[in-house]
Design a protein around this motif. Sequence first.
Motif, PDB file in Angstrom:
ATOM      1  N   SER A   1      49.805  -4.523  14.167  1.00 44.11           N
ATOM      2  CA  SER A   1      50.219  -5.446  12.786  1.00 44.11           C
ATOM      3  C   SER A   1      49.665  -4.863  11.567  1.00 44.11           C
ATOM      4  O   SER A   1      49.984  -4.931  10.737  1.00 44.11           O
ATOM      5  CB  SER A   1      50.379  -6.661  13.247  1.00 44.11           C
ATOM      6  OG  SER A   1      48.869  -7.161  13.474  1.00 44.11           O
ATOM      7  N   PHE A   2      48.434  -4.556  11.767  1.00 44.77           N
ATOM      8  CA  PHE A   2      47.569  -3.997  10.685  1.00 44.77           C
ATOM      9  C   PHE A   2      47.944  -2.695  10.057  1.00 44.77           C
ATOM     10  O   PHE A   2      48.153  -2.756   8.731  1.00 44.77           O
ATOM     11  CB  PHE A   2      46.181  -4.030  10.808  1.00 44.77           C
ATOM     12  CG  PHE A   2      45.151  -3.609  10.008  1.00 44.77           C
ATOM     13  CD1 PHE A   2      44.613  -4.495   9.003  1.00 44.77           C
ATOM     14  CD2 PHE A   2      44.993  -2.424   9.617  1.00 44.77           C
ATOM     15  CE1 PHE A   2      43.725  -3.970   7.962  1.00 44.77           C
ATOM     16  CE2 PHE A   2      44.160  -1.652   8.554  1.00 44.77           C
ATOM     17  CZ  PHE A   2      43.444  -2.636   7.593  1.00 44.77           C
TER      18      PHE A   2
ATOM     19  N   GLU B   1      50.969  -1.411  10.363  1.00 42.90           N
ATOM     20  CA  GLU B   1      52.399  -1.729  10.298  1.00 42.90           C
ATOM     21  C   GLU B   1      52.281  -2.510   8.583  1.00 42.90           C
ATOM     22  O   GLU B   1      52.835  -2.017   7.758  1.00 42.90           O
ATOM     23  CB  GLU B   1      53.087  -2.801  10.981  1.00 42.90           C
ATOM     24  CG  GLU B   1      53.431  -2.106  12.530  1.00 42.90           C
ATOM     25  CD  GLU B   1      54.548  -1.439  12.498  1.00 42.90           C
ATOM     26  OE1 GLU B   1      55.333  -1.179  11.594  1.00 42.90           O
ATOM     27  OE2 GLU B   1      54.606  -0.748  13.559  1.00 42.90           O
ATOM     28  N   ARG B   2      51.506  -3.458   8.381  1.00 45.64           N
ATOM     29  CA  ARG B   2      51.501  -4.075   7.103  1.00 45.64           C
ATOM     30  C   ARG B   2      50.855  -3.244   5.948  1.00 45.64           C
ATOM     31  O   ARG B   2      51.540  -3.270   4.867  1.00 45.64           O
ATOM     32  CB  ARG B   2      50.326  -5.258   7.119  1.00 45.64           C
ATOM     33  CG  ARG B   2      50.343  -5.962   6.195  1.00 45.64           C
ATOM     34  CD  ARG B   2      49.305  -7.076   6.293  1.00 45.64           C
ATOM     35  NE  ARG B   2      48.096  -7.127   6.476  1.00 45.64           N
ATOM     36  CZ  ARG B   2      47.492  -7.195   7.436  1.00 45.64           C
ATOM     37  NH1 ARG B   2      48.322  -7.971   8.572  1.00 45.64           N
ATOM     38  NH2 ARG B   2      46.229  -7.166   7.800  1.00 45.64           N
ATOM     39  N   VAL B   3      50.053  -2.167   6.299  1.00 46.01           N
ATOM     40  CA  VAL B   3      49.427  -1.147   5.268  1.00 46.01           C
ATOM     41  C   VAL B   3      50.848  -0.099   4.796  1.00 46.01           C
ATOM     42  O   VAL B   3      51.004  -0.219   3.497  1.00 46.01           O
ATOM     43  CB  VAL B   3      48.352  -0.524   5.766  1.00 46.01           C
ATOM     44  CG1 VAL B   3      47.903   0.746   4.898  1.00 46.01           C
ATOM     45  CG2 VAL B   3      47.066  -1.159   6.064  1.00 46.01           C
TER      46      VAL B   3
ATOM     47  N   ASN C   1      53.888  -1.113   5.241  1.00 42.85           N
ATOM     48  CA  ASN C   1      55.097  -1.742   4.769  1.00 42.85           C
ATOM     49  C   ASN C   1      54.690  -2.135   3.194  1.00 42.85           C
ATOM     50  O   ASN C   1      55.681  -2.074   2.255  1.00 42.85           O
ATOM     51  CB  ASN C   1      55.191  -3.072   5.524  1.00 42.85           C
ATOM     52  CG  ASN C   1      55.778  -2.923   6.783  1.00 42.85           C
ATOM     53  OD1 ASN C   1      56.292  -1.686   7.045  1.00 42.85           O
ATOM     54  ND2 ASN C   1      55.719  -3.699   7.776  1.00 42.85           N
ATOM     55  N   VAL C   2      53.652  -2.396   2.968  1.00 43.40           N
ATOM     56  CA  VAL C   2      53.136  -2.912   1.555  1.00 43.40           C
ATOM     57  C   VAL C   2      53.326  -1.668   0.467  1.00 43.40           C
ATOM     58  O   VAL C   2      53.695  -1.677  -0.481  1.00 43.40           O
ATOM     59  CB  VAL C   2      51.975  -3.556   1.386  1.00 43.40           C
ATOM     60  CG1 VAL C   2      50.695  -2.545   1.522  1.00 43.40           C
ATOM     61  CG2 VAL C   2      51.805  -4.225  -0.100  1.00 43.40           C
TER      62      VAL C   2
ATOM     63  N   LYS D   1      56.931  -0.475  -0.044  1.00 41.08           N
ATOM     64  CA  LYS D   1      57.723  -1.416  -0.600  1.00 41.08           C
ATOM     65  C   LYS D   1      57.155  -1.513  -2.127  1.00 41.08           C
ATOM     66  O   LYS D   1      57.942  -1.385  -3.186  1.00 41.08           O
ATOM     67  CB  LYS D   1      57.757  -2.808  -0.124  1.00 41.08           C
ATOM     68  CG  LYS D   1      58.218  -3.771  -0.944  1.00 41.08           C
ATOM     69  CD  LYS D   1      58.022  -5.222  -0.379  1.00 41.08           C
ATOM     70  CE  LYS D   1      58.587  -6.401  -1.161  1.00 41.08           C
ATOM     71  NZ  LYS D   1      58.497  -7.842  -0.573  1.00 41.08           N
TER      72      LYS D   1
ATOM     73  N   ASN E   1      42.492  -7.966   5.687  1.00 38.80           N
ATOM     74  CA  ASN E   1      43.421  -8.465   6.862  1.00 38.80           C
ATOM     75  C   ASN E   1      44.396  -9.317   5.971  1.00 38.80           C
ATOM     76  O   ASN E   1      45.358  -9.930   6.374  1.00 38.80           O
ATOM     77  CB  ASN E   1      42.667  -9.438   7.701  1.00 38.80           C
ATOM     78  CG  ASN E   1      41.798  -8.619   8.825  1.00 38.80           C
ATOM     79  OD1 ASN E   1      42.661  -7.720   9.391  1.00 38.80           O
ATOM     80  ND2 ASN E   1      40.731  -9.193   8.969  1.00 38.80           N
ATOM     81  N   THR E   2      44.589  -9.212   4.541  1.00 38.30           N
ATOM     82  CA  THR E   2      45.630  -9.498   3.640  1.00 38.30           C
ATOM     83  C   THR E   2      46.195  -8.421   2.889  1.00 38.30           C
ATOM     84  O   THR E   2      45.473  -7.176   2.833  1.00 38.30           O
ATOM     85  CB  THR E   2      45.122 -10.685   2.765  1.00 38.30           C
ATOM     86  OG1 THR E   2      44.217 -10.221   1.781  1.00 38.30           O
ATOM     87  CG2 THR E   2      44.384 -11.836   3.790  1.00 38.30           C
ATOM     88  N   GLU E   3      47.364  -8.865   2.202  1.00 37.44           N
ATOM     89  CA  GLU E   3      48.072  -7.603   1.611  1.00 37.44           C
ATOM     90  C   GLU E   3      47.305  -7.799   0.070  1.00 37.44           C
ATOM     91  O   GLU E   3      47.328  -6.866  -0.808  1.00 37.44           O
ATOM     92  CB  GLU E   3      49.389  -8.081   1.366  1.00 37.44           C
ATOM     93  CG  GLU E   3      50.192  -8.091   2.642  1.00 37.44           C
ATOM     94  CD  GLU E   3      51.922  -8.203   2.305  1.00 37.44           C
ATOM     95  OE1 GLU E   3      52.215  -8.379   1.043  1.00 37.44           O
ATOM     96  OE2 GLU E   3      52.711  -8.082   3.236  1.00 37.44           O
TER      97      GLU E   3
ATOM     98  N   GLN F   1      47.691  -4.853  -2.642  1.00 38.84           N
ATOM     99  CA  GLN F   1      48.405  -5.003  -3.966  1.00 38.84           C
ATOM    100  C   GLN F   1      47.744  -4.856  -5.206  1.00 38.84           C
ATOM    101  O   GLN F   1      48.261  -4.254  -6.233  1.00 38.84           O
ATOM    102  CB  GLN F   1      49.029  -6.300  -3.966  1.00 38.84           C
ATOM    103  CG  GLN F   1      50.124  -6.614  -2.905  1.00 38.84           C
ATOM    104  CD  GLN F   1      50.554  -8.198  -2.427  1.00 38.84           C
ATOM    105  OE1 GLN F   1      49.592  -8.953  -2.773  1.00 38.84           O
ATOM    106  NE2 GLN F   1      51.554  -8.352  -2.211  1.00 38.84           N
TER     107      GLN F   1
END
Length: 602
Positions: free
Chosen positions: A273-274, A276-278, A280-281, A284, A578-580, A584
């Motif tokens: 999930s980490f 994937e999050r990197v 994805n952000v 996007k 561990n956060t976006e 950002q």
Amino acid sequence: MSVRRQDIREEEVWNLQDIFKNEDEFQQAVELIDHTIEQMRENTEKMEWNESRLMQYLHARDALLEQCNRVMGYAMLRFSEDGTDPIHQALFARARNVRMKVEEQLTRERDGLLKLSQETLHRFAESEECKSYQLFLRELAESKAHVLHPEVEHTLAVLGDVLSSPSTLYRTTTGADMRFALVADEQGQEFAVTPFSVLIRAESSTDKEFRQRAYKSLVAGLKPYHHTLAMSLVTEIQKNVTLAKLRGYSSTADMLLHQSTTFGDWADQVPVSFFERVLNVFMKELAPQMRRYARLRSRVWGMERLHFWDVKAPLVAHSEHVPFSTVTKSIPEAVSPLGKDYQKLIERAFYERWIYRGDNIGALQGAYCYPIAGVHPYVFAPYHHTLYDMFIVAHELGHAGHAVLAAEHQVQQNRSSSRLFVEAPSTFHEHLLAHYLRSSHGEQAVAEIHSMQLLTFHHNFVTHLIEAELLRRLYRLADEGQPLTAGVLDTVQLDILKDFWGDSVHLDEGAEMTWMRQAHYYSGLYPYTYAVGLTASTVLAARLERGENVMTNWLEILKLGGSVHALDAFQRMDIDMNTEQPFQEAISYVGKRIDDLENLYP
């Protein structure tokens, strides 16, 4: 390029006598490794483990890793100078044989340790006596669930060269067999096209015709190897899919994020999930910023839209010839905010000849930093007198500074950091250089520096993000059992480029073969880690520009090496990966650089 290795001036090459004075010393080191392995085998076969004996083993293991590092590093450095030299080829082959022997021995010993229960390994990890190896022992304990029968593990270790053959095939094909048509560069001189020379030199040129010529030569040279390299990459992917299933991981990505090497090179140790999050952000939120920059350049250059060979080109040209004497002055000045001791450390790289900056026939295509245990790091960075080259040298010296500080404060096992962290010190150096150059030059130079920084962001965020996104999609398909072919690789690559660039860039013929241009696909999920490291360094750079004091704490983090998890190291700088939020913030920083250029070119 017609210069041979023996014609390169002494001041442009490194001093390898700091490692071995001659090949006799190299051979003595090889023999010492054989002797060490034999001793370790006798000692560990009858060992009953407790904290004291475990520490005895771990110290012996560190000594073996140091010896192997010196042998492998020396051979790699010589091979980098001229890979066509039979002597260098023979050295490299001997070093690889040594590494294979060491890997076999370390595999046996790891299997012996893994006979202990998870609880025992965790108890050792938490003991005061084994504190220096805490992270290594914790990861060893967690790996028990995925370790195969010792005989199988031994077989896999013996087959190490065979299992790495897809990577070897790729590097041999692109480095030795591929031939590309020479093209004229900006000055009308012959330019030798290779995947690396286009990536580093041609794509970042401000001469549109040169970029186009180099791109078309590259595509034409890649085409005859289209299916060969597709088979190479597909084999690499299928190998990892099979190993992930054998080892009981939930997905191949899960294995690639959690499996450390036998040599103790740190795995990322983050959930899928980490990863994937990197991605994805960035897909996007970064994509719209880079489309905006593409449209700005199209407008300023009087084009309807950029071609694919234009996407990396800087808006503002920096045509000034940058002598290496400027590099030796500017980089130490740029890093001076880190203190006099650190500045002196970086100065040593120049006057002690840690750097190979010559360019010659047979030289490796690339730039890297290789720390040698008990000696110092070496930097390979062929220099072509451009501002971009100066940033590359600064980048690699960031790795060197990190390596020296870690070596001074950590045991051998902990001198290397996770790939999640390793690009932060190097890219922070680039930020420091940009900050120094902006503060000491006029408005036009500031526009040039902004353009140069956007090159860094393109390389580490865009190029590597697109590589990582390709790996994500291909491994998903492979895990689902869908067959991969050259056509599938092309289609997936083109879909990603369309998703990222939208209608801001014309995807010329050959864009679908971008996957053929990079060796990163043979290093697990490595490309995404660039975005993590550059994000952290960009957050620090933004704080620096706001006048905050980040330097002292940063040096203490560099000294930690791999003794703490990468995300824990970032957390000590108050950066929560561990956060976006930090991602950002880094993307916002990119946007501000584009804002600055839009204001200069309304």
